[in-house]
Design a protein around this motif. Structure first.
Motif, PDB file in Angstrom:
ATOM      1  N   ILE A  75       0.814  -1.123  -0.068  1.00 31.60           N
ATOM      2  CA  ILE A  75      -0.045  -0.096  -0.139  1.00 31.60           C
ATOM      3  C   ILE A  75       0.710   1.153  -0.040  1.00 31.60           C
ATOM      4  CG2 ILE A  75      -1.575   1.368   1.327  1.00 31.60           C
ATOM      5  CD1 ILE A  75      -2.840  -1.441   2.217  1.00 31.60           C
ATOM      6  N   GLU A  76       2.069   1.315   0.795  1.00 34.34           N
ATOM      7  CA  GLU A  76       2.990   2.377   0.665  1.00 34.34           C
ATOM      8  C   GLU A  76       3.525   2.625  -0.649  1.00 34.34           C
ATOM      9  OE1 GLU A  76       4.910   5.628   2.152  1.00 34.34           O
ATOM     10  OE2 GLU A  76       3.057   4.763   2.768  1.00 34.34           O
ATOM     11  N   VAL A  77       3.892   1.582  -1.050  1.00 36.72           N
ATOM     12  CA  VAL A  77       4.888   1.725  -2.391  1.00 36.72           C
ATOM     13  C   VAL A  77       3.912   2.413  -3.454  1.00 36.72           C
ATOM     14  CG1 VAL A  77       5.301   0.484  -4.677  1.00 36.72           C
ATOM     15  CG2 VAL A  77       6.530  -0.089  -2.116  1.00 36.72           C
ATOM     16  N   ASN A  78       2.438   1.980  -3.432  1.00 34.96           N
ATOM     17  CA  ASN A  78       1.505   2.261  -4.387  1.00 34.96           C
ATOM     18  C   ASN A  78       1.191   3.974  -4.038  1.00 34.96           C
ATOM     19  OD1 ASN A  78       1.359   0.187  -5.903  1.00 34.96           O
ATOM     20  ND2 ASN A  78      -0.725  -0.507  -4.745  1.00 34.96           N
ATOM     21  N   ARG A  79       1.105   4.365  -2.796  1.00 37.73           N
ATOM     22  CA  ARG A  79       1.077   5.610  -2.454  1.00 37.73           C
ATOM     23  C   ARG A  79       2.079   6.512  -2.565  1.00 37.73           C
ATOM     24  NH1 ARG A  79       2.337   9.421   0.817  1.00 37.73           N
ATOM     25  NH2 ARG A  79       4.111   8.044   1.466  1.00 37.73           N
ATOM     26  N   VAL A  87       4.165  10.605  -6.807  1.00 38.77           N
ATOM     27  CA  VAL A  87       5.278  10.965  -7.672  1.00 38.77           C
ATOM     28  C   VAL A  87       4.224  11.396  -9.173  1.00 38.77           C
ATOM     29  CG1 VAL A  87       6.500  10.102  -9.412  1.00 38.77           C
ATOM     30  CG2 VAL A  87       7.039   9.699  -6.834  1.00 38.77           C
ATOM     31  N   LEU A  88       3.162  10.509  -9.508  1.00 40.56           N
ATOM     32  CA  LEU A  88       2.574  10.585 -10.640  1.00 40.56           C
ATOM     33  C   LEU A  88       1.799  12.313 -10.775  1.00 40.56           C
ATOM     34  CD1 LEU A  88       1.123   7.264 -11.301  1.00 40.56           C
ATOM     35  CD2 LEU A  88       2.645   8.366 -12.787  1.00 40.56           C
ATOM     36  N   ARG A 135       3.475  19.606 -11.822  1.00 44.20           N
ATOM     37  CA  ARG A 135       4.694  20.338 -12.617  1.00 44.20           C
ATOM     38  C   ARG A 135       4.410  20.536 -13.988  1.00 44.20           C
ATOM     39  NH1 ARG A 135       9.465  19.836  -9.126  1.00 44.20           N
ATOM     40  NH2 ARG A 135       8.794  19.856  -7.274  1.00 44.20           N
ATOM     41  N   LEU A 136       3.949  19.827 -14.644  1.00 43.70           N
ATOM     42  CA  LEU A 136       3.555  20.015 -15.725  1.00 43.70           C
ATOM     43  C   LEU A 136       2.654  21.095 -16.071  1.00 43.70           C
ATOM     44  CD1 LEU A 136       4.443  19.119 -18.724  1.00 43.70           C
ATOM     45  CD2 LEU A 136       2.351  17.651 -18.750  1.00 43.70           C
ATOM     46  N   PRO A 147      -2.769  10.045 -19.061  1.00 43.47           N
ATOM     47  CA  PRO A 147      -2.277   8.656 -18.716  1.00 43.47           C
ATOM     48  C   PRO A 147      -1.730   8.626 -17.146  1.00 43.47           C
ATOM     49  CG  PRO A 147      -1.639   9.162 -20.776  1.00 43.47           C
ATOM     50  CD  PRO A 147      -2.201  10.394 -20.377  1.00 43.47           C
ATOM     51  N   MET A 148      -1.113   9.874 -16.837  1.00 40.20           N
ATOM     52  CA  MET A 148      -0.662   9.925 -15.405  1.00 40.20           C
ATOM     53  C   MET A 148      -1.328   9.900 -14.511  1.00 40.20           C
ATOM     54  SD  MET A 148       2.175  13.025 -15.875  1.00 40.20           S
ATOM     55  CE  MET A 148       3.091  13.502 -17.263  1.00 40.20           C
ATOM     56  N   LEU A 149      -2.710  10.442 -14.420  1.00 37.98           N
ATOM     57  CA  LEU A 149      -3.739  10.351 -13.644  1.00 37.98           C
ATOM     58  C   LEU A 149      -4.382   9.187 -13.526  1.00 37.98           C
ATOM     59  CD1 LEU A 149      -4.874  14.132 -13.817  1.00 37.98           C
ATOM     60  CD2 LEU A 149      -3.415  13.093 -12.206  1.00 37.98           C
ATOM     61  N   GLU A 150      -4.793   8.707 -14.651  1.00 36.79           N
ATOM     62  CA  GLU A 150      -5.545   7.155 -14.843  1.00 36.79           C
ATOM     63  C   GLU A 150      -4.463   6.212 -14.124  1.00 36.79           C
ATOM     64  OE1 GLU A 150      -7.275   4.298 -18.232  1.00 36.79           O
ATOM     65  OE2 GLU A 150      -6.392   6.047 -18.704  1.00 36.79           O
ATOM     66  N   LEU A 151      -3.307   6.190 -14.320  1.00 37.99           N
ATOM     67  CA  LEU A 151      -2.545   5.205 -13.657  1.00 37.99           C
ATOM     68  C   LEU A 151      -2.521   5.594 -12.164  1.00 37.99           C
ATOM     69  CD1 LEU A 151      -0.548   2.875 -13.478  1.00 37.99           C
ATOM     70  CD2 LEU A 151       1.432   4.680 -14.127  1.00 37.99           C
ATOM     71  N   ALA A 152      -2.587   6.686 -11.877  1.00 37.88           N
ATOM     72  CA  ALA A 152      -2.539   7.087 -10.263  1.00 37.88           C
ATOM     73  C   ALA A 152      -3.630   6.520  -9.539  1.00 37.88           C
ATOM     74  CB  ALA A 152      -2.556   8.428 -10.064  1.00 37.88           C
TER      75      ALA A 152
END
Length: 400
Positions: A173-177, A182-183, A189-190, A357-362
């Motif tokens: 869970i922490e790795v995914n968080r 990051v995503l 930032r973009l 795609p970034m937000l979809e992966l998140a």
């Protein structure tokens, strides 16, 4: 079933020491670095502190111990609220380093001859602290009451294996968080690069115009949220009382914190906390979902900008005009009047291609975390009580 002959029935006070925190002197508050964290209930809410305490708003040094009139709790202690409304939330955190806690908190320190700290933390997750409330006007718990709670404890080696399995869920869970963080940071930032600093692709050849006293790239406009988005109140007739153990994701003013047997929307949208402590916070909602009382929902109209763009443009709670003092709130009329930059269609489309795609992966990772939490919480009481064997739990972890 584990071998019940090796498990023993004890009272909580026989496997750990319970002690409350100390008053946090105002003169010591406000430091952002030091040797020891000095945590309050509010530190439970910090990013990265969802399971263990890895950061704090206040820090102190060993030289302050005479003023504090107490000693830090050791790494491995389990901490929880002991008074007030926070007690009802039943949240527990694991200390990763020696830490001071304030007098609204209590800590449990394992007696190492019979209890591993990691197992104690998992054990406390199964204990309803609020059920031991002895307060009247203000809820609170006493160590002497908690010490009498009956528990069943396995041998140290089985404790270690159980804590390892449940800890593996927490680690996943922490790795995914962290990946989600990051995503989302990459997307923000973009957004800032393109729409705050105006360093979007091809900006060198685009002039700057004065639009309603704002300097914007040529071809861009300043529009209201009501023009760019369909924004309405959430379901004002539905509260958390309608939540079910599973179903479709539901959003309250606290975020995605429950499930409903039905969904109101099947699309990409944004949920806004419109009233209360998190007023102005937003969440990107995807798939089939609902939002209940004290929220607003909105999404981009067919033309103009995308929903992901609106989410990033309004992700800062300070962007939302608030009314009220004791209970902040956002009116629908005020929300619709918020000014938002509308870039030209080509720039807007290119941005969505990069960011979507970034937000979809998140969001996919967030859904994975939801499933991991459900799996862990189903395993937790069965493992801790000995109803489920360690071997079977290990197989379920591999399948998660």
């Amino acid at each position: 079933m584990n071998n019940s002959k090796t498990w023993v029935s004890l009272q909580l006070g026989e496997v750990c020491k319970l002690r409350g925190g100390v008053a946090f002197k105002p003169a010591l508050q406000g430091r952002n670095q030091g040797e020891f964290p000095f945590i309050k209930v509010s530190d439970f809410n910090l990013s990265g502190n969802e399971v263990s305490i890895n950061g704090a708003n206040n820090w102190v040094d060993a030289a302050d111990s005479s003023i504090i009139q107490g000693q830090p709790f050791p790494a491995g202690a389990t901490v929880f609220a002991k008074i007030g409304e926070a007690l009802k939330h039943n949240r527990k955190r694991f200390l990763t380093r020696p830490t001071y806690i304030d007098n609204n908190l209590m800590a449990a320190v394992a007696k190492l001859d019979v209890m591993l700290p990691e197992f104690l933390f998992q054990l406390f997750r199964t204990i309803d602290i609020a059920a031991s409330d002895v307060g009247t006007a203000v809820p609170y718990v006493k160590a002497s009451t908690l010490e009498k709670i009956a528990v069943v404890i396995p041998p140290i080696e089985i404790q270690r294996r159980i804590a390892s399995i449940l800890g593996a869920y927490d680690d996943l869970i922490e790795v995914n968080r962290r990946r989600i963080a990051v995503l989302e940071e990459m997307a923000r930032r973009l957004f800032e690069e393109w729409f705050v600093h105006f360093r979007f692709p091809g900006h060198q050849t685009v002039g700057i115009e004065d639009i309603s006293s704002d300097l914007l790239p040529a071809g861009w406009e300043l529009e209201t949220l009501g023009t760019l988005a369909d924004i309405q109140w959430g379901d004002t007739s539905t509260t958390k009382k309608s939540y079910t153990p599973n179903g479709y994701r539901a959003y309250s003013a606290s975020g995605p914190d429950g499930f409903m047997p039905k969904f109101d929307y099947d699309r990409l949208g944004i949920v806004l906390s419109a009233i209360g402590a998190q007023c102005g916070k937003t969440w990107l909602a995807r798939g089939q979902w609902s939002c209940i009382k004290n929220t607003m929902r909105f999404w981009a109209r067919a033309s103009g900008v995308g929903t992901e763009y609106l989410y990033l443009a309004l992700s800062d709670p300070k962007r939302w005009p608030k009314r009220g003092a004791a209970q902040p709130f956002i009116s629908l009329g005020d929300a619709r009047k918020i000014k938002i930059i509308q870039p030209d269609k080509n720039t807007s489309t290119r941005f969505e291609v990069y960011v979507a795609p970034m937000l979809e992966l998140a969001d996919t990772l967030s859904l994975q975390n939801d499933s991991l939490v459900v799996s862990r919480d189903l395993l937790l009481p069965r493992l801790i009580s000995g109803q489920l064997s360690v071997a079977q739990a290990a197989r379920e972890l591999e399948a998660a």
